[in-house]
Design a protein around this motif. Structure first.
Motif, PDB file in Angstrom:
ATOM      1  N   LEU A   1       0.815  -1.212   0.000  1.00 19.80           N
ATOM      2  CA  LEU A   1       0.000   0.000   0.000  1.00 19.80           C
ATOM      3  C   LEU A   1       0.852   1.267   0.000  1.00 19.80           C
ATOM      4  CD1 LEU A   1      -2.888  -0.992   2.427  1.00 19.80           C
ATOM      5  CD2 LEU A   1      -3.170  -0.226   0.076  1.00 19.80           C
ATOM      6  N   ASN A   2       1.935   1.266   0.766  1.00 25.56           N
ATOM      7  CA  ASN A   2       2.783   2.455   0.809  1.00 25.56           C
ATOM      8  C   ASN A   2       3.519   2.662  -0.516  1.00 25.56           C
ATOM      9  OD1 ASN A   2       3.996   4.693   2.409  1.00 25.56           O
ATOM     10  ND2 ASN A   2       5.882   3.583   1.937  1.00 25.56           N
ATOM     11  N   ASP A   3       3.998   1.561  -1.121  1.00 27.37           N
ATOM     12  CA  ASP A   3       4.632   1.664  -2.445  1.00 27.37           C
ATOM     13  C   ASP A   3       3.651   2.262  -3.453  1.00 27.37           C
ATOM     14  OD1 ASP A   3       6.955   0.352  -1.530  1.00 27.37           O
ATOM     15  OD2 ASP A   3       6.087  -1.610  -1.975  1.00 27.37           O
ATOM     16  N   MET A   4       2.401   1.779  -3.381  1.00 28.94           N
ATOM     17  CA  MET A   4       1.389   2.252  -4.304  1.00 28.94           C
ATOM     18  C   MET A   4       1.145   3.746  -4.136  1.00 28.94           C
ATOM     19  SD  MET A   4      -2.598   1.606  -4.501  1.00 28.94           S
ATOM     20  CE  MET A   4      -2.677   3.263  -3.833  1.00 28.94           C
ATOM     21  N   ARG A   5       1.065   4.193  -2.879  1.00 31.51           N
ATOM     22  CA  ARG A   5       0.872   5.619  -2.603  1.00 31.51           C
ATOM     23  C   ARG A   5       2.030   6.442  -3.178  1.00 31.51           C
ATOM     24  NH1 ARG A   5      -1.388   9.239   1.203  1.00 31.51           N
ATOM     25  NH2 ARG A   5      -2.578   7.593   2.220  1.00 31.51           N
ATOM     26  N   GLU A   6       3.261   6.018  -2.916  1.00 30.86           N
ATOM     27  CA  GLU A   6       4.427   6.767  -3.394  1.00 30.86           C
ATOM     28  C   GLU A   6       4.465   6.822  -4.921  1.00 30.86           C
ATOM     29  OE1 GLU A   6       6.940   8.376  -1.533  1.00 30.86           O
ATOM     30  OE2 GLU A   6       5.479   8.076   0.086  1.00 30.86           O
ATOM     31  N   GLY A   7       4.162   5.686  -5.554  1.00 30.73           N
ATOM     32  CA  GLY A   7       4.180   5.645  -7.008  1.00 30.73           C
ATOM     33  C   GLY A   7       3.096   6.509  -7.630  1.00 30.73           C
ATOM     34  N   LEU A   8       1.893   6.471  -7.044  1.00 32.29           N
ATOM     35  CA  LEU A   8       0.784   7.240  -7.590  1.00 32.29           C
ATOM     36  C   LEU A   8       1.020   8.743  -7.435  1.00 32.29           C
ATOM     37  CD1 LEU A   8      -1.962   7.671  -8.807  1.00 32.29           C
ATOM     38  CD2 LEU A   8      -3.008   6.985  -6.643  1.00 32.29           C
ATOM     39  N   ILE A   9       1.495   9.159  -6.272  1.00 36.72           N
ATOM     40  CA  ILE A   9       1.747  10.583  -6.071  1.00 36.72           C
ATOM     41  C   ILE A   9       2.839  11.074  -7.021  1.00 36.72           C
ATOM     42  CG2 ILE A   9       2.573  12.321  -4.441  1.00 36.72           C
ATOM     43  CD1 ILE A   9      -0.292  11.389  -3.919  1.00 36.72           C
ATOM     44  N   ALA A  10       3.890  10.275  -7.208  1.00 35.51           N
ATOM     45  CA  ALA A  10       4.963  10.667  -8.140  1.00 35.51           C
ATOM     46  C   ALA A  10       4.419  10.823  -9.561  1.00 35.51           C
ATOM     47  CB  ALA A  10       6.084   9.634  -8.116  1.00 35.51           C
TER      48      ALA A  10
END
Length: 434
Positions: A338-347
């Motif tokens: 979930l955290n990887d997904m958040r970081e990738g989406l925001i980037a």
């Protein structure tokens, strides 16, 4: 009556889905009809996706961002993947691609269609392996098309099919050695299937049948780039360009049947090659919307590939790409959490917004202006609420409280903004800590 959004546009019919686009883009009704009719804009909206709030991808639209997720044999937690889907919506993703390849794929897909209101995509080739439960070489051509049809009936808005890796492209690939060969999962599976069976790519051979199914359900074809470069040394090579030419030919065939199309692109690519690649794609594929993975501008940053992707994605979108597929810090390493997904989406959203500013999408700079005004006023609450990730901004702010609440712990009393506000109002600036 009409069959697809493209068919409606060509008949001058303004659909409810087009109205949704009108409400969210700085385009006129006439521009939407004209560009959907020409294929320059795709409205990915399967007739069976009843929960969908339709959006558009293409010329003059805001750059869209996609999130990948899905269950696999090693990570078959449906609830976790659905939590990612819900978080994607909360974090303002424009689309989700379900890349599930094992387990209860149809149940998961149908749950997404029922409950997720943004565009949904799949790659039927992935699902075929688990769904059919057969060795790759033993799968008959028509079975791949059956899986495609099942996804269409379930309500999937756009589907990636690697129809450009036909026998001719495969021969071109074998004659032009690459460092990383074929890195597309779907493309590599099809190449292996063709090598083992000696037969033509089913998604190329039966393209007319795919068009019939797509027209019936209004599925947008995302013509996949099996030969996308997997490292910067493989970019813009013979295989990539050969496949792109084929995708351009298939695009015209699809449009003749009123089927909407997007084209998928690289991949890994040196920064100085991106602009030319965007122009080449638009030229060879007749202005169809372009959907890119990255491009990742260097190969040396596992753990940080959301950054290498955002760099390339910004330049790509500023020069014609319409749709960015996010890349997470876990790329090349494992399934993202979930955290990887958040970081990738925001980037990816940062890249998309920066590109929209660069290509003068109306209203794109308004958000930045509001943030600048809040910073000038040292209005911290407004700054946090305007941030692309308010939760992270608030955590940083609260983790290090300043002595004077209107400043921050980097500058304190030497805060340029605070001191300029004071001096311009005729107040005295004092730096004493007494």
């Amino acid at each position: 009556m009409f069959t697809t959004q493209m068919d409606a546009a060509r008949k001058g019919i303004f659909t409810p889905q087009m109205q949704s686009v009108l409400e969210n883009e700085s385009l006129t009704q006439a521009e939407i009809i004209e560009r959907v009719a020409s294929g320059e804009i795709a409205i990915c909206a399967n007739k069976n996706h009843n929960s969908l709030k339709a959006a558009a991808v293409g010329r003059g639209c805001k750059t869209k961002v996609n999130v990948n997720l899905g269950i696999s044999k090693d990570c078959a937690d449906i609830e976790l993947e659905f939590a990612k889907a819900k978080l994607s919506v909360d974090l303002k993703a424009d689309a989700i691609m379900d890349l599930s390849c094992s387990g209860k794929t149809q149940a998961f897909r149908q749950k997404l269609v029922k409950e997720i209101p943004i565009m949904l995509g799949t790659v039927p080739m992935y699902d075929a392996i688990g769904y059919l439960d057969m060795e790759l070489a033993k799968i008959p051509s028509e079975k791949f098309i059956d899986v495609f049809e099942a996804h269409a009936k379930d309500g999937i808005d756009f589907m990636t099919i690697h129809s450009g890796i036909n026998l001719q492209t495969a021969e071109r690939f074998k004659k032009n050695k690459r460092v990383t060969n074929i890195v597309s999962r779907g493309g590599s599976l099809l190449f292996c299937w063709m090598e083992m069976t000696g037969k033509e790519n089913p998604f190329y051979e039966h393209f007319d049948r795919i068009l019939e199914i797509s027209q019936k359900h209004d599925v947008t074809l995302s013509l996949g780039d099996a030969c996308r470069p997997g490292c910067i040394d493989d970019a813009t090579d013979a295989s990539q360009i050969e496949e792109l030419i084929t995708l351009g030919e298939l695009t015209k065939r699809a449009w003749e049947q009123n089927v909407q199309v997007m084209i998928e692109g690289p991949g890994h690519m040196a920064l100085n090659e991106i602009t030319a690649n965007m122009a080449l794609q638009k030229r060879l594929c007749h202005g169809a919307p372009f959907y890119v993975l990255g491009p990742l501008v260097t190969d040396i940053a596992p753990g940080y590939d959301h950054i290498t992707s955002a760099i390339g994605g910004t330049l790509a979108a500023a020069n014609g790409a319409d749709f960015l597929c996010y890349v997470t810090p876990a790329e090349h390493l494992r399934l993202p959490d979930l955290n990887d997904m958040r970081e990738g989406l925001i980037a990816a959203r940062i890249a998309a917004h920066a590109a929209d500013i660069a290509k003068s999408i109306p209203g794109a700079r308004d958000w930045d202006r509001k943030m600048s005004e809040a910073r000038a006023a040292l209005d911290w609450e407004s700054m946090i609420n305007l941030a692309i990730d308010p939760e992270k901004a608030r955590k940083y702010r609260e983790s290090s409280p300043p002595e004077e609440a209107h400043t921050c712990t980097m500058c304190g009393k030497m805060c340029a903004v605070n001191n300029m506000n004071k001096i311009l109002k005729g107040e005295e600036v004092t730096l004493s800590h007494e």
